[in-house]
Design an enzyme around this catalytic site. Sequence first.
Site, short mmCIF file in Angstrom:
data_model
loop_
_atom_site.label_atom_id
_atom_site.label_comp_id
_atom_site.label_asym_id
_atom_site.label_seq_id
_atom_site.Cartn_x
_atom_site.Cartn_y
_atom_site.Cartn_z
N PRO A 2 0.17 6.21 -2.60
CA PRO A 2 0.86 7.56 -2.64
C PRO A 2 2.00 7.42 -1.88
O PRO A 2 2.34 6.96 -1.01
CB PRO A 2 -0.32 8.41 -1.92
CG PRO A 2 -1.09 7.54 -1.26
CD PRO A 2 -1.08 6.10 -1.67
N GLU A 3 3.07 7.87 -2.75
CA GLU A 3 4.52 8.19 -1.95
C GLU A 3 4.57 9.72 -1.39
O GLU A 3 3.43 10.62 -1.33
CB GLU A 3 5.25 7.88 -2.94
CG GLU A 3 4.99 6.41 -3.49
CD GLU A 3 6.42 5.93 -4.37
OE1 GLU A 3 7.41 6.32 -4.45
OE2 GLU A 3 6.15 5.18 -5.25
N LYS A 61 5.63 8.80 4.11
CA LYS A 61 4.13 8.66 3.63
C LYS A 61 2.98 8.99 4.63
O LYS A 61 1.89 8.67 4.17
CB LYS A 61 3.90 7.29 3.05
CG LYS A 61 5.00 6.89 1.76
CD LYS A 61 4.80 5.52 1.31
CE LYS A 61 6.03 5.01 0.87
NZ LYS A 61 6.03 3.40 0.38
N ARG A 275 5.89 -6.62 -6.89
CA ARG A 275 5.66 -5.42 -7.76
C ARG A 275 6.58 -5.39 -8.89
O ARG A 275 6.70 -6.62 -9.42
CB ARG A 275 6.12 -4.38 -6.84
CG ARG A 275 5.29 -4.26 -5.79
CD ARG A 275 5.70 -2.77 -4.95
NE ARG A 275 6.31 -3.56 -3.83
CZ ARG A 275 6.50 -2.47 -2.62
NH1 ARG A 275 6.21 -1.23 -2.63
NH2 ARG A 275 7.31 -3.08 -1.49
#
Length: 310
Positions: A2-3, A61, A275
């Site tokens: 989650p950001e 975050k 990523r």
Amino acid sequence: MPELPEVEVVRRGLERWVSGRTVADVQVLHPRAVRRHLGGAEDFAARLRGRRTGTARRRGKYLWLPFDDDTAAESVLAHLGMSGQLLVQPAGAPDEKHLRIRVRFADDAGTELRFVDQRTFGGLSLHDTVPGDPEGLPDAIAHIARDPLDPAFDEAAFHTALRRRRTTIKRALLDQSLISGVGNIYADEALWRSRLHYDRPTATLTRPRSAELLGHVREVMTAALAVGGTSFDSLYVNVNGESGYFERSLDAYGRENEPCRRCGTAVRRRPWMNRSSYFCPRCQRPPRPATATPPASRPAVPPLSARAAS
Ligand SMILES: [Zn+2]
């Protein structure tokens, strides 16, 4: 992961449902969920019991719950990790399969706070707060930079740091000691909006360009926040278990081979630091190698045939 927008959605839920409540009891159902709390599960539970919660806070975050009872300067830091959820559930609701920690309150509101975590990378821990910090910032995250939605974010310092760092723009956006809250999704989105390639050296960004980029970071995060964040994974939910729907509005992230919404060129995905980076090869041109000499100034080299003959 989650950001900022997803974590802020959770924070708002906690602010609404878990402020000013006195902890009656804490049940740790899996020791891994409190492994960052050095005193262990029993100590964690004992030190929370009887405390009254303040207003949940967030930096980037990171999310924490301070206490407003003033007995000790401590806060509960929540690490959501890959799959952590903070849910406010009716006390009688069946336990979730991956329920790790339950916090009961000494009131008749009828709800309890649950930390649910399938992959157990996340957890809760109690930390001393940074002395004098009005928001009760846990000392464990004192090194985390302010995020771009924080009114105290130092914009001038950010631009200066960008110019000075020998790094590339996406690495800089993900550097939580420079600017916090931006992860892979919102970095790709802000770069697409700014027409900047992820490997562009930060030293080549003019002040207006970096200001424009920061503006796009804020815009995309604010837009995501308005619809409850991005739910690439069904695990990203608010405290009521509902997921956001910003993924429908993404322009770059997750759109490999789909047409760029600006120019129609197929969006590409490239491996990037374990990523992926999604970008439009036409709108976001790769930087020229810094060491390359422009063709016009290259010394004249005789053709191969002429050299072979000499
Ligand atoms: Zn394009």
